[in-house]
Design a protein around this motif. Structure first.
Motif, PDB file in Angstrom:
ATOM      1  N   CYS A  44       0.862  -1.192   0.000  1.00  0.00           N
ATOM      2  CA  CYS A  44       0.000   0.000   0.000  1.00  0.00           C
ATOM      3  C   CYS A  44       0.898   1.242   0.000  1.00  0.00           C
ATOM      4  O   CYS A  44       2.027   1.186   0.523  1.00  0.00           O
ATOM      5  CB  CYS A  44      -0.852  -0.040   1.278  1.00  0.00           C
ATOM      6  SG  CYS A  44      -1.872   1.419   1.548  1.00  0.00           S
ATOM      7  N   THR A  45       0.429   2.342  -0.553  1.00  0.00           N
ATOM      8  CA  THR A  45       1.245   3.564  -0.512  1.00  0.00           C
ATOM      9  C   THR A  45       1.468   4.021   0.930  1.00  0.00           C
ATOM     10  O   THR A  45       2.445   4.705   1.214  1.00  0.00           O
ATOM     11  CB  THR A  45       0.604   4.719  -1.308  1.00  0.00           C
ATOM     12  OG1 THR A  45      -0.727   4.903  -0.850  1.00  0.00           O
ATOM     13  CG2 THR A  45       0.645   4.465  -2.795  1.00  0.00           C
ATOM     14  N   GLY A  46       0.558   3.623   1.826  1.00  0.00           N
ATOM     15  CA  GLY A  46       0.733   3.958   3.237  1.00  0.00           C
ATOM     16  C   GLY A  46       1.970   3.311   3.831  1.00  0.00           C
ATOM     17  O   GLY A  46       2.457   3.708   4.879  1.00  0.00           O
ATOM     18  N   ARG A  47       2.497   2.299   3.152  1.00  0.00           N
ATOM     19  CA  ARG A  47       3.690   1.583   3.612  1.00  0.00           C
ATOM     20  C   ARG A  47       4.977   2.229   3.089  1.00  0.00           C
ATOM     21  O   ARG A  47       6.072   1.841   3.473  1.00  0.00           O
ATOM     22  CB  ARG A  47       3.597   0.115   3.167  1.00  0.00           C
ATOM     23  CG  ARG A  47       4.803  -0.741   3.429  1.00  0.00           C
ATOM     24  CD  ARG A  47       5.059  -0.900   4.922  1.00  0.00           C
ATOM     25  NE  ARG A  47       6.277  -1.623   5.190  1.00  0.00           N
ATOM     26  CZ  ARG A  47       7.500  -1.084   5.297  1.00  0.00           C
ATOM     27  NH1 ARG A  47       7.663   0.210   5.132  1.00  0.00           N
ATOM     28  NH2 ARG A  47       8.545  -1.837   5.562  1.00  0.00           N
ATOM     29  N   ILE A  48       4.856   3.194   2.216  1.00  0.00           N
ATOM     30  CA  ILE A  48       6.046   3.777   1.585  1.00  0.00           C
ATOM     31  C   ILE A  48       6.656   4.823   2.508  1.00  0.00           C
ATOM     32  O   ILE A  48       6.132   5.915   2.681  1.00  0.00           O
ATOM     33  CB  ILE A  48       5.703   4.362   0.196  1.00  0.00           C
ATOM     34  CG1 ILE A  48       5.191   3.238  -0.711  1.00  0.00           C
ATOM     35  CG2 ILE A  48       6.930   5.038  -0.420  1.00  0.00           C
ATOM     36  CD1 ILE A  48       4.589   3.708  -2.012  1.00  0.00           C
ATOM     37  N   ASP A  49       7.757   4.443   3.101  1.00  0.00           N
ATOM     38  CA  ASP A  49       8.493   5.331   3.994  1.00  0.00           C
ATOM     39  C   ASP A  49       9.241   6.360   3.140  1.00  0.00           C
ATOM     40  O   ASP A  49       9.878   5.987   2.154  1.00  0.00           O
ATOM     41  CB  ASP A  49       9.495   4.467   4.787  1.00  0.00           C
ATOM     42  CG  ASP A  49      10.164   5.237   5.904  1.00  0.00           C
ATOM     43  OD1 ASP A  49      10.635   6.374   5.647  1.00  0.00           O
ATOM     44  OD2 ASP A  49      10.237   4.702   7.019  1.00  0.00           O
ATOM     45  N   PRO A  50       9.198   7.645   3.486  1.00  0.00           N
ATOM     46  CA  PRO A  50       9.954   8.640   2.723  1.00  0.00           C
ATOM     47  C   PRO A  50      11.431   8.290   2.584  1.00  0.00           C
ATOM     48  O   PRO A  50      12.082   8.665   1.605  1.00  0.00           O
ATOM     49  CB  PRO A  50       9.769   9.929   3.533  1.00  0.00           C
ATOM     50  CG  PRO A  50       8.487   9.732   4.252  1.00  0.00           C
ATOM     51  CD  PRO A  50       8.405   8.259   4.554  1.00  0.00           C
ATOM     52  N   LEU A  51      11.957   7.533   3.544  1.00  0.00           N
ATOM     53  CA  LEU A  51      13.366   7.140   3.442  1.00  0.00           C
ATOM     54  C   LEU A  51      13.626   6.225   2.239  1.00  0.00           C
ATOM     55  O   LEU A  51      14.734   6.176   1.728  1.00  0.00           O
ATOM     56  CB  LEU A  51      13.828   6.462   4.732  1.00  0.00           C
ATOM     57  CG  LEU A  51      13.951   7.396   5.937  1.00  0.00           C
ATOM     58  CD1 LEU A  51      14.374   6.623   7.168  1.00  0.00           C
ATOM     59  CD2 LEU A  51      14.931   8.531   5.665  1.00  0.00           C
ATOM     60  N   PHE A  52      12.582   5.514   1.788  1.00  0.00           N
ATOM     61  CA  PHE A  52      12.741   4.683   0.581  1.00  0.00           C
ATOM     62  C   PHE A  52      13.114   5.577  -0.605  1.00  0.00           C
ATOM     63  O   PHE A  52      13.899   5.194  -1.467  1.00  0.00           O
ATOM     64  CB  PHE A  52      11.442   3.952   0.230  1.00  0.00           C
ATOM     65  CG  PHE A  52      10.980   2.920   1.215  1.00  0.00           C
ATOM     66  CD1 PHE A  52      11.720   2.589   2.335  1.00  0.00           C
ATOM     67  CD2 PHE A  52       9.780   2.261   1.010  1.00  0.00           C
ATOM     68  CE1 PHE A  52      11.274   1.631   3.240  1.00  0.00           C
ATOM     69  CE2 PHE A  52       9.331   1.300   1.896  1.00  0.00           C
ATOM     70  CZ  PHE A  52      10.072   0.988   3.015  1.00  0.00           C
ATOM     71  N   ILE A  53      12.534   6.758  -0.625  1.00  0.00           N
ATOM     72  CA  ILE A  53      12.760   7.676  -1.749  1.00  0.00           C
ATOM     73  C   ILE A  53      14.194   8.207  -1.695  1.00  0.00           C
ATOM     74  O   ILE A  53      14.902   8.236  -2.700  1.00  0.00           O
ATOM     75  CB  ILE A  53      11.715   8.807  -1.706  1.00  0.00           C
ATOM     76  CG1 ILE A  53      10.332   8.193  -1.960  1.00  0.00           C
ATOM     77  CG2 ILE A  53      12.034   9.906  -2.713  1.00  0.00           C
ATOM     78  CD1 ILE A  53       9.171   9.050  -1.599  1.00  0.00           C
TER      79      ILE A  53
END
Ligand code: FES
Length: 142
Positions: A44-53
């Protein structure tokens, strides 16, 4: 500055239920889009931590795309709303840190929107291409 023969590297963080299915439909429908995108599927996009970016940029990406279910369609009810709020703050932080916002994109693509996915990818690649190679991390870690 654009290097000769350079092609932008795009990392797309997508949710499993909508955007990944839309990208898959684009593939099974044999829609052609640019190959410079690497898809990373998350629940889910809710799982996307900004640190991944940040990590994607650190590992050589020139641009990042985050895409998931349309508002109201998240399979975990509100993950995309959380992602959208987080994204609004994170974009400002990236701008403050000197990251060209042409490198970061957010979108909603449903499982049936293969054409939208194709057009989005081509548009993101052209926008990132106009920003040129992302070299901030490469200069720090030659
Ligand atoms: Fe797609 Fe939450 S499941 S954004």
């Amino acid at each position: 500055m654009e290097e000769k023969g350079w092609e932008p590297r795009i990392v797309a963080f997508v949710c499993n239920w909508c955007t990944y299915a839309g990208a898959d439909l684009a593939g099974t429908s044999r829609l052609e889009y640019r190959p410079e995108v690497r898809i990373i599927k998350l629940p889910c996009t809710g799982r996307i931590d900004p640190l991944f970016i940040i990590k994607a940029f650190e590992k050589g990406a020139d641009g990042v795309l985050v895409s998931g279910c349309h508002p109201g369609d998240c399979h975990y009810t509100s993950g995309n709303y959380h992602a959208r709020r987080r994204w609004i703050v994170f974009r400002e932080l990236l701008k403050f840190a000197g990251i060209d916002l042409r490198r970061v994109h957010f979108s909603w693509v449903s499982a049936s929107e293969a054409l939208k996915w194709r057009d989005l990818i081509n548009e993101v690649i052209e926008t990132v291409r106009s920003a040129g190679p992302f070299e901030a991390y490469r200069r720090l870690n030659p």
